[in-house]
Design an enzyme around this catalytic site. Structure first.
Site, PDB file in Angstrom:
ATOM      1  N   ARG A   1       5.253  -7.077   2.697  1.00 39.73           N
ATOM      2  CA  ARG A   1       5.610  -6.911   1.293  1.00 39.73           C
ATOM      3  C   ARG A   1       6.739  -7.894   0.970  1.00 39.73           C
ATOM      4  O   ARG A   1       7.483  -8.326   1.854  1.00 39.73           O
ATOM      5  CB  ARG A   1       6.083  -5.489   1.010  1.00 39.73           C
ATOM      6  CG  ARG A   1       5.063  -4.397   1.297  1.00 39.73           C
ATOM      7  CD  ARG A   1       5.658  -3.029   1.009  1.00 39.73           C
ATOM      8  NE  ARG A   1       4.708  -1.936   1.195  1.00 39.73           N
ATOM      9  CZ  ARG A   1       4.598  -1.233   2.309  1.00 39.73           C
ATOM     10  NH1 ARG A   1       5.387  -1.490   3.353  1.00 39.73           N
ATOM     11  NH2 ARG A   1       3.712  -0.254   2.397  1.00 39.73           N
TER      12      ARG A   1
ATOM     13  N   LYS B   1       8.670   0.801   3.322  1.00 39.81           N
ATOM     14  CA  LYS B   1       8.963   1.898   2.393  1.00 39.81           C
ATOM     15  C   LYS B   1       9.405   3.134   3.167  1.00 39.81           C
ATOM     16  O   LYS B   1       8.905   3.412   4.251  1.00 39.81           O
ATOM     17  CB  LYS B   1       7.722   2.217   1.553  1.00 39.81           C
ATOM     18  CG  LYS B   1       7.367   1.120   0.543  1.00 39.81           C
ATOM     19  CD  LYS B   1       6.175   1.524  -0.308  1.00 39.81           C
ATOM     20  CE  LYS B   1       5.866   0.475  -1.360  1.00 39.81           C
ATOM     21  NZ  LYS B   1       4.712   0.850  -2.206  1.00 39.81           N
TER      22      LYS B   1
ATOM     23  N   HIS C   1       2.371 -10.800  -3.279  1.00 38.33           N
ATOM     24  CA  HIS C   1       1.550  -9.674  -2.845  1.00 38.33           C
ATOM     25  C   HIS C   1       0.091 -10.077  -2.672  1.00 38.33           C
ATOM     26  O   HIS C   1      -0.654  -9.413  -1.942  1.00 38.33           O
ATOM     27  CB  HIS C   1       1.680  -8.513  -3.839  1.00 38.33           C
ATOM     28  CG  HIS C   1       1.809  -7.182  -3.177  1.00 38.33           C
ATOM     29  ND1 HIS C   1       2.853  -6.864  -2.333  1.00 38.33           N
ATOM     30  CD2 HIS C   1       1.012  -6.084  -3.199  1.00 38.33           C
ATOM     31  CE1 HIS C   1       2.693  -5.622  -1.884  1.00 38.33           C
ATOM     32  NE2 HIS C   1       1.579  -5.135  -2.394  1.00 38.33           N
TER      33      HIS C   1
ATOM     34  N   ARG D   1      -0.459 -10.731   0.881  1.00 40.91           N
ATOM     35  CA  ARG D   1      -0.610  -9.472   1.631  1.00 40.91           C
ATOM     36  C   ARG D   1      -2.026  -8.913   1.457  1.00 40.91           C
ATOM     37  O   ARG D   1      -2.654  -8.482   2.425  1.00 40.91           O
ATOM     38  CB  ARG D   1       0.436  -8.471   1.157  1.00 40.91           C
ATOM     39  CG  ARG D   1       0.334  -7.069   1.768  1.00 40.91           C
ATOM     40  CD  ARG D   1       1.546  -6.252   1.330  1.00 40.91           C
ATOM     41  NE  ARG D   1       1.381  -4.820   1.470  1.00 40.91           N
ATOM     42  CZ  ARG D   1       1.661  -4.115   2.562  1.00 40.91           C
ATOM     43  NH1 ARG D   1       2.105  -4.742   3.637  1.00 40.91           N
ATOM     44  NH2 ARG D   1       1.501  -2.806   2.592  1.00 40.91           N
TER      45      ARG D   1
ATOM     46  N   HIS E   1       0.864   1.435   5.727  1.00 41.22           N
ATOM     47  CA  HIS E   1       0.452   2.456   4.766  1.00 41.22           C
ATOM     48  C   HIS E   1       0.570   3.843   5.392  1.00 41.22           C
ATOM     49  O   HIS E   1       0.063   4.073   6.493  1.00 41.22           O
ATOM     50  CB  HIS E   1      -1.007   2.245   4.329  1.00 41.22           C
ATOM     51  CG  HIS E   1      -1.183   1.095   3.402  1.00 41.22           C
ATOM     52  ND1 HIS E   1      -2.404   0.466   3.210  1.00 41.22           N
ATOM     53  CD2 HIS E   1      -0.302   0.447   2.588  1.00 41.22           C
ATOM     54  CE1 HIS E   1      -2.265  -0.509   2.336  1.00 41.22           C
ATOM     55  NE2 HIS E   1      -1.006  -0.539   1.938  1.00 41.22           N
TER      56      HIS E   1
ATOM     57  N   TYR F   1      -9.399  -1.851   0.377  1.00 42.86           N
ATOM     58  CA  TYR F   1      -9.875  -3.127   0.894  1.00 42.86           C
ATOM     59  C   TYR F   1     -11.311  -3.053   1.382  1.00 42.86           C
ATOM     60  O   TYR F   1     -11.963  -4.089   1.528  1.00 42.86           O
ATOM     61  CB  TYR F   1      -8.942  -3.624   2.015  1.00 42.86           C
ATOM     62  CG  TYR F   1      -7.546  -3.871   1.510  1.00 42.86           C
ATOM     63  CD1 TYR F   1      -7.270  -4.974   0.701  1.00 42.86           C
ATOM     64  CD2 TYR F   1      -6.513  -2.998   1.802  1.00 42.86           C
ATOM     65  CE1 TYR F   1      -5.997  -5.184   0.207  1.00 42.86           C
ATOM     66  CE2 TYR F   1      -5.237  -3.212   1.315  1.00 42.86           C
ATOM     67  CZ  TYR F   1      -4.988  -4.305   0.507  1.00 42.86           C
ATOM     68  OH  TYR F   1      -3.732  -4.517   0.013  1.00 42.86           O
TER      69      TYR F   1
END
Length: 303
Positions: A149, A173, A242, A245, A268, A277
């Protein structure tokens, strides 16, 4: 004389304007959404307007959806209706809020934009050996190589990258840390940048990527530099960090088919986030099918 639906909406508008102090723009949006409800009630012959039921609100949502109103817009309209009925409850004009448990139709997820393999190679293989170009090449190679990210990239310190082990330690995150492989071309680009970095870095600066002032590079700077390089390299679409990514994830999934591994590499928490995806991968397969399968070609020609 009992207040009409429009009377109650006017009172609600005064409440929003003077008590909640909403902006004129937000207030107009509320009123516009509520007028659709009045139109529905008039069309259905609903007179006892503050006594609307949950079934009637569901009917309203279906009516709006048939008119082509999407899930996001209906979520906003339901929010306005809930706000109105909370006001009616406060004023003693309603006994329940019928919109509380009414969901809007699901909004289709937007598929992320990606570059194909050739476009990605063209972007990262920029020419030049000045400090900024070496830094930017290392940034783009690392974004694509490891699926970082933007915030993770600009937050990297020099000791987060293990050149010998070809890995990068990332804080993502929720302050969660993961270790991600770094490809050989990204390692080579990082080595070249690190040879120049010391000439720009202050004594106390640990940041891997630096701006002109010797401080940690800003996210906005990375965005602008990548956008400009995409134009310079002749790419047909606007490119943002992004997108690299997304391209990393899509290309890796297309080659490996290992959704769980891609989830771990991206950091994730929920595999459902990674599953977007798989739709990109299907788009690729469908395109190949349409271009290569004889029956697909024949059908296209006959259409």
């Amino acid at each position: 004389m009992e207040p009409t639906a429009l009377d109650w909406i006017e009172r609600f508008a005064l409440h929003l304007r003077h008590e909640r102090r909403l902006s004129p723009h937000t207030l107009d949006a509320y009123l516009r959404d509520l007028r659709h409800l009045v139109e529905f009630c008039d069309g259905q012959g609903i007179v006892a307007w503050p006594a609307l039921t949950i079934h009637q609100i569901r009917g309203y949502v279906s009516w709006r959806h048939r008119k082509g109103i999407g899930g996001r817009s209906l979520q906003r309209e339901l929010s306005a209706i809930r706000g109105l009925f909370n006001f009616l409850l406060r004023e003693g004009a309603a006994e329940l809020n019928p919109a509380l448990d009414v969901p809007a139709p699901k909004t289709p997820r937007h598929l992320p934009d990606t570059l194909d393999v050739d476009q990605t190679a063209r972007l990262v293989e920029i020419k030049g050996d000045d400090d900024d170009t070496l830094r930017d090449r290392a940034i783009m190679e690392l974004l694509y190589s490891s699926g970082l990210r933007l915030a993770e990239l600009v937050g990297l310190d020099c000791d987060d990258v293990d050149m010998e082990d070809a890995t990068v330690r990332v804080t993502g995150k929720g302050a969660k840390t993961r270790v991600v492989p770094v490809g050989r071309k990204a390692i080579a680009a990082l080595r070249l940048w690190l040879q120049r970095r010391h000439g720009r870095a202050g004594v106390e600066t640990r940041a891997m990527f630096l701006g002109r002032g010797g401080k940690r590079i800003a996210p906005r700077t990375v965005q602008e530099r990548i956008r400009r390089w995409a134009v310079t390299q002749g790419l047909p679409v606007p490119v943002h960090p992004h997108m690299l990514r997304h391209s990393f994830a899509s290309h890796l999934l297309e080659s490996s088919g290992d959704l769980r591994a891609v989830q771990e590499l991206l950091g994730h928490a929920d595999i459902a986030t990674t599953q977007i995806y798989t739709h990109l991968d299907f788009q690729h397969l469908a395109k190949v099918y349409d271009q290569a399968h004889p029956r697909a070609k024949r059908k296209k020609e006959n259409d």
